[in-house]
Design an enzyme around this catalytic site. Structure first.
Site, PDB file in Angstrom:
ATOM      1  N   LEU A  93       0.839  -1.205   0.000  1.00  0.00           N
ATOM      2  CA  LEU A  93       0.000   0.000   0.000  1.00  0.00           C
ATOM      3  C   LEU A  93       0.871   1.251   0.000  1.00  0.00           C
ATOM      4  CD1 LEU A  93      -2.789  -0.876   2.612  1.00  0.00           C
ATOM      5  CD2 LEU A  93      -2.797  -1.252   0.137  1.00  0.00           C
ATOM      6  N   HIS A 109      -0.369 -12.591   7.369  1.00  0.00           N
ATOM      7  CA  HIS A 109       0.889 -12.995   6.738  1.00  0.00           C
ATOM      8  C   HIS A 109       1.225 -14.414   7.201  1.00  0.00           C
ATOM      9  CE1 HIS A 109       4.709 -12.459   4.742  1.00  0.00           C
ATOM     10  NE2 HIS A 109       5.278 -13.011   5.798  1.00  0.00           N
ATOM     11  N   GLU A 143       5.537   0.287   6.615  1.00  0.00           N
ATOM     12  CA  GLU A 143       6.605  -0.657   6.283  1.00  0.00           C
ATOM     13  C   GLU A 143       6.013  -2.034   5.993  1.00  0.00           C
ATOM     14  OE1 GLU A 143      10.084  -0.608   8.942  1.00  0.00           O
ATOM     15  OE2 GLU A 143       9.242   1.253   9.712  1.00  0.00           O
ATOM     16  N   GLN A 173      -4.728 -22.541   9.960  1.00  0.00           N
ATOM     17  CA  GLN A 173      -4.641 -21.643  11.122  1.00  0.00           C
ATOM     18  C   GLN A 173      -4.991 -20.206  10.742  1.00  0.00           C
ATOM     19  OE1 GLN A 173      -4.302 -22.949  14.187  1.00  0.00           O
ATOM     20  NE2 GLN A 173      -4.364 -24.870  13.036  1.00  0.00           N
ATOM     21  N   GLU A 174      -4.647 -19.816   9.518  1.00  0.00           N
ATOM     22  CA  GLU A 174      -5.025 -18.472   9.057  1.00  0.00           C
ATOM     23  C   GLU A 174      -6.538 -18.299   9.121  1.00  0.00           C
ATOM     24  OE1 GLU A 174      -3.230 -16.927   5.444  1.00  0.00           O
ATOM     25  OE2 GLU A 174      -1.661 -18.444   5.526  1.00  0.00           O
TER      26      GLU A 174
HETATM   27  C1  GAR Z   1      -2.397 -16.499   2.413  1.00  0.00           C
HETATM   28  O1  GAR Z   1      -1.550 -17.551   2.793  1.00  0.00           O
HETATM   29  C2  GAR Z   1      -1.910 -15.188   3.011  1.00  0.00           C
HETATM   30  O2  GAR Z   1      -1.380 -15.327   4.284  1.00  0.00           O
HETATM   31  C3  GAR Z   1      -0.841 -14.805   2.010  1.00  0.00           C
HETATM   32  O3  GAR Z   1      -1.397 -15.118   0.778  1.00  0.00           O
HETATM   33  C4  GAR Z   1      -2.288 -16.219   0.918  1.00  0.00           C
HETATM   34  C5  GAR Z   1      -3.625 -15.830   0.332  1.00  0.00           C
HETATM   35  O4  GAR Z   1      -4.499 -16.914   0.322  1.00  0.00           O
HETATM   36  N1  GAR Z   1      -0.506 -13.423   2.125  1.00  0.00           N
HETATM   37  C6  GAR Z   1       0.731 -12.971   2.003  1.00  0.00           C
HETATM   38  O5  GAR Z   1       1.696 -13.674   1.755  1.00  0.00           O
HETATM   39  C7  GAR Z   1       0.872 -11.460   2.184  1.00  0.00           C
HETATM   40  N2  GAR Z   1       2.239 -11.097   2.326  1.00  0.00           N
HETATM   41  P1  GAR Z   1      -6.049 -16.712   0.084  1.00  0.00           P
HETATM   42  O6  GAR Z   1      -6.188 -15.857  -1.183  1.00  0.00           O
HETATM   43  O7  GAR Z   1      -6.583 -18.092  -0.122  1.00  0.00           O
HETATM   44  O8  GAR Z   1      -6.610 -16.022   1.287  1.00  0.00           O
END
Ligand code: GAR
Length: 211
Positions: A93, A109, A143, A173-174
């Protein structure tokens, strides 16, 4: 009601996890007002359309960052968005964007920040040889992958892991971490101590593994 804007670039599984949790009524006061993408044909946008959500794509390819961000901001404002959730939004951004939503932009992340910021975090973790990794939901500042951390969930790295297996285990986990982080932030029951996010006795959705 807090109007949420989700920004994505691809698959959109984190968006779906958030949308499902809201639909189940588990993030009180949350509503998804817009789902925006910077990539034409992003599967996450199709998934949002299928759910009847308001969507828009503003292609970033070949567009100056500040101009692209201004166009995205216009759409977020038109939709009345108050909290921006980056969910696999693979574009840095501009400072102007961050200033437009102070402490109101979240990102997920796939590592335990500050380890392995930037691209291919899961590959970085494997290559480094860490035994534990995970995911981080944090506020966005100017940042890369840097702002105050809302929560983290941990994942062991197994000897048998390749990048795909590790990424899949982190992704599970996300999908727990992001809705939980949004619920915590919407509770409003927190303050910052320096860059530390300090929660005040708010009820949380998930237990075990969240820190
Ligand atoms: C996820 O693993 C997220 O953490 C990563 O991209 C993927 C998106 O998956 N994001 C990054 O690496 C940001 N720096 P999704 O489109 O299935 O949510």
């Amino acid at each position: 009601m807090t109007q949420i804007g989700v920004l994505l670039s691809g698959r959109g599984s984190n968006f779906l996890a958030i949308a499902d949790t809201i639909e189940r009524g588990e993030i009180p006061g949350a509503r998804i007002a817009a789902v925006l993408s910077n990539v034409a044909g992003a599967p996450g946008i199709h998934a949002a359309q299928a759910r009847g959500l308001h969507t828009a794509t503003v292609e970033s390819r070949g567009c100056k960052r500040a101009e692209h961000d201004a166009a995205m901001l216009e759409r977020l404002r038109d939709a009345g968005v108050e909290l921006v959730c980056l969910a696999g939004y693979m574009r840095l951004l501009s400072p102007g964007f961050v200033d437009a939503y102070p402490q109101k932009i979240l990102n997920i992340h796939p590592s335990l920040l500050p380890a392995f910021p930037g691209l291919d975090a899961q590959r970085q973790a494997l290559a480094y040889g860490v035994r534990v990794t995970g995911c981080t939901v944090h506020f966005v500042d100017k940042e890369l992958d840097h702002g105050p951390i809302v929560l983290q969930r941990t994942v062991p790295v197994l000897d048998t892991d390749d990048e795909a297996a590790l990424a899949a285990r982190i992704l599970e986990q996300e999908h727990l971490a992001y809705p939980e982080a949004i619920a915590r932030v919407l509770s409003g029951r927190y303050h910052f101590a320096g860059r530390r996010y300090v929660l005040r006795d708010a009820p949380t959705m998930a237990a075990g593994g969240t820190h």
